[in-house]
Design a protein around this motif. Structure first.
Motif, PDB file in Angstrom:
ATOM      1  N   HIS A  94     -45.136 -20.696 -13.522  1.00 17.13           N
ATOM      2  CA  HIS A  94     -44.483 -21.604 -12.946  1.00 17.13           C
ATOM      3  C   HIS A  94     -44.824 -22.179 -11.744  1.00 17.13           C
ATOM      4  CE1 HIS A  94     -41.760 -20.472 -16.131  1.00 17.13           C
ATOM      5  NE2 HIS A  94     -41.224 -21.762 -15.778  1.00 17.13           N
ATOM      6  N   PHE A 108     -43.532 -20.857 -20.684  1.00 20.25           N
ATOM      7  CA  PHE A 108     -43.218 -19.496 -20.965  1.00 20.25           C
ATOM      8  C   PHE A 108     -44.721 -18.750 -21.116  1.00 20.25           C
ATOM      9  CE2 PHE A 108     -42.634 -21.770 -24.630  1.00 20.25           C
ATOM     10  CZ  PHE A 108     -43.098 -20.957 -25.616  1.00 20.25           C
TER      11      PHE A 108
ATOM     12  N   GLN B 107     -39.997 -16.590 -17.944  1.00 17.69           N
ATOM     13  CA  GLN B 107     -39.025 -17.828 -18.161  1.00 17.69           C
ATOM     14  C   GLN B 107     -37.613 -17.733 -17.792  1.00 17.69           C
ATOM     15  OE1 GLN B 107     -38.789 -19.681 -21.957  1.00 17.69           O
ATOM     16  NE2 GLN B 107     -39.118 -21.911 -21.114  1.00 17.69           N
TER      17      GLN B 107
END
Lengths: 309, 263
Positions: A94, A108, B107
């Motif tokens: 990220h 992801f 995530q």
């Protein structure tokens, strides 16, 4: 049909002769000689000054096809061999997405297929794009990780890992490098819970890889002889020589030149070998080629993917 | 895909594998190498859970031998105490059907929603989503960890049945933008499911002041919170929502009565 629109690879210039890895990895002289003379390893690439995020970023920054298309990238999928590579909750994926204007994408990691996770990421990206309502949507598949611990640097008696990264722009229906088939076979019975099954794993390694390759070729509607080039995982040279003997496939059509130059770059081998094939003009329009890999460690995953260039 | 069965389970104590001295030594070295570039050190008393052990128990609870699975997705955020293990590959071996298996991570709380989305995109006959979290970090860290080791497994099937699923995911959502997107997401997913019970995570409810009537999941279980409730719900339609403030993902999923079975 899932397609690779562009591929970029970052391989560090810094390389270490395998003899220099003897001390840090507790290898004997005989083990080092075995790697060099029998397995065909010579040097291993490392990026000592780059963090995990900087490795990924180097690959993305080389992807010219991404520039100006960032807004179309709906998915960023990191295919990673090692499930845990940074302390929780650090998140290099990220970090890179935000730095490069890709914060709007769903990002992801897919993992736990060891070095086969890279091909899985491509296949998964294709499925996400196929289900996406935006016709021009793209996915960015990343590979790249650090050989930061002994477990991540060495497959005893088999291979040595180096560092590198790749970035691959994937579309749902692009014109180049179209994916015709994907076959994946997992062998969880080789997990560490069942004790040391190394000998059995070595016995089954090549027949299992041959099986997924044959199935991938058949699923693509082809015969093995239709495969112009095989892009292997860089586990070592002798494994592929023996596999070719088993499959009656000419080893000259397996791109092995990066094995002595790079070492085994986790999930990046497939993409690094693709770039080498392109740079050497080994693929002509319409050629079929096959990418194959084995994710080995705790458990095993055998994967093969057929493309038309 | 429709949800046909779900199981949830809390785990106490440490993973069995930590009783093995060789394993402890290996993972201690691994974690020391992992945190060294970040200026941290390992803790001396290794503790925590293994997702392989947790998920194996959940698989046994949720998947009968007569219902082979084609796809297994393991979703997690915080890692476990067997860091080099290809746990999903191991689970492929212990799950009926020897399914294609992989993990989705990095995530935050969006991973289970991505897992659900992927299951839908694969279009397989039967798929298992396993959501896990454990509450120990084997190195010096100021990060908040889950209060308990917990896991949820959900078995989904293709075709007409009692429950169906849909997913909405919004990346890069700042807290101020949550209410508008959340209203939209809930409205879209509620279409056709007007009586759906809304279940929101504590983190989502905190940034959505005018949220609808809902069940608020207590804080402390950032991965399994809403799924834990879903697995225990008796309602025909449940809409779950979560917000990861650090990674800025806003996600919703509805698990609701399939109209074909209602008729």
């Amino acid at each position: 049909m899932t397609a690779l629109d562009a591929v970029s690879v970052y391989t560090p210039a810094f390389r270490v002769p395998i003899e220099d890895l003897a001390d840090p990895l507790d290898l004997t002289d005989i083990q080092v000689r075995l790697f060099r003379r029998f397995h065909g390893l010579d040097q291993v690439r490392f990026a000592p000054d780059r963090s995990p995020a900087e490795l990924l970023r180097a690959a993305v920054e080389g992807l010219a096809g991404l520039r100006g298309q960032e807004h179309r990238v709906r998915y960023v999928v990191h295919g990673r061999a090692m499930p845990v590579v940074v302390p929780y909750p650090h998140n290099p994926l990220h970090d890179v997405c935000r730095q490069l204007g890709l914060g709007h994408a769903l990002a992801f990691t897919v993992t736990q297929q060891s070095c086969a996770s890279g091909l899985l990421a491509v296949e998964l990206a294709g499925r996400l794009l196929a289900g996406d309502p935006h016709e021009d949507a793209l996915a960015l598949v990343l590979t790249g990780e650090k050989a930061f611990t002994r477990h991540a640097r060495l497959i005893p008696g088999t291979s040595l890992f180096g560092e590198g990264a790749s970035a691959c722009l994937v579309s749902a229906d692009g014109p180049r490098d179209r994916m015709l088939s994907f076959v994946c076979a997992q062998r969880g019975e080789f997990d560490g819970e069942y004790g040391d099954r190394e000998e059995e794993f070595q016995r089954q390694y090549r027949p299992s890889l041959a099986e997924v390759i044959n199935r991938a070729v058949a699923d693509a509607g082809l015969a093995l002889d239709d495969i112009r080039l095989v892009l292997p995982h860089n586990v070592n040279v002798v494994t592929w020589q023996r596999l070719c003997s088993l499959m009656d496939f000419p080893v000259q059509r397996v791109l092995l030149s990066n094995v002595p130059d790079n070492g085994h770059l986790f999930c990046t081998d497939a993409f690094a070998n693709y770039r080498t094939a392109r740079e050497r003009d080994l693929l002509r329009e319409g050629d079929h080629y096959l990418v194959a890999t084995v994710g080995a460690g705790a458990g095993a995953t055998f994967s093969a993917m057929v493309f038309q260039h | 895909m429709r949800l046909v069965r779900a199981g949830r389970r809390a785990f106490t104590g440490n993973a069995d594998v930590l009783a093995d001295d060789d394993h402890r030594a290996q993972v201690t070295d691994y974690f020391a190498d992992l945190v060294r570039p970040f200026g941290a050190g390992p803790v001396t008393d290794l503790s925590g859970q293994s997702y392989g052990e947790m998920a194996k128990a959940l698989v046994a609870e949720v998947v009968p031998a007569a219902e082979p699975v084609d796809l297994l997705v393991l979703a997690f955020s915080i890692h476990d105490v067997w860091p080099g293990r290809a746990t999903a590959t191991y689970l492929s071996h212990v799950c009926p059907g020897t399914p294609m298996s992989f993990a989705v991570c990095d995530q935050g709380s969006a991973s289970p929603f991505t897992g659900l989305r992927v299951i839908g995109d694969y279009g397989v006959r039967r798929a298992l989503l396993v959501v896990v979290e454990q509450g120990a970090l084997p190195y010096e860290s100021a990060a908040a960890t889950p209060l308990a080791h917990r896991g949820v497994a959900m078995l989904y099937e293709e075709g007409a049945g009692t429950r169906a699923t849909e997913v909405r995911q919004y990346p890069d959502v700042v807290p101020e933008a949550v209410p508008e997107l959340a209203r939209r997401g809930v409205a879209e997913l509620s279409t056709g499911h007007p009586g759906a019970r809304v279940v929101l995570s504590d983190s989502l409810a905190a940034v959505w002041p005018d949220h609808p009537d809902h069940t608020r999941v207590p804080a402390g279980q950032p991965m399994t919170g809403v799924w834990w409730h879903l697995a225990g719900a008796s309602e025909d339609a449940v809409l779950v929502g979560d917000y990861d403030r650090d990674l800025r993902y806003l996600c919703f999923a509805v698990v609701a009565a399939d109209q074909s079975s209602v008729d």
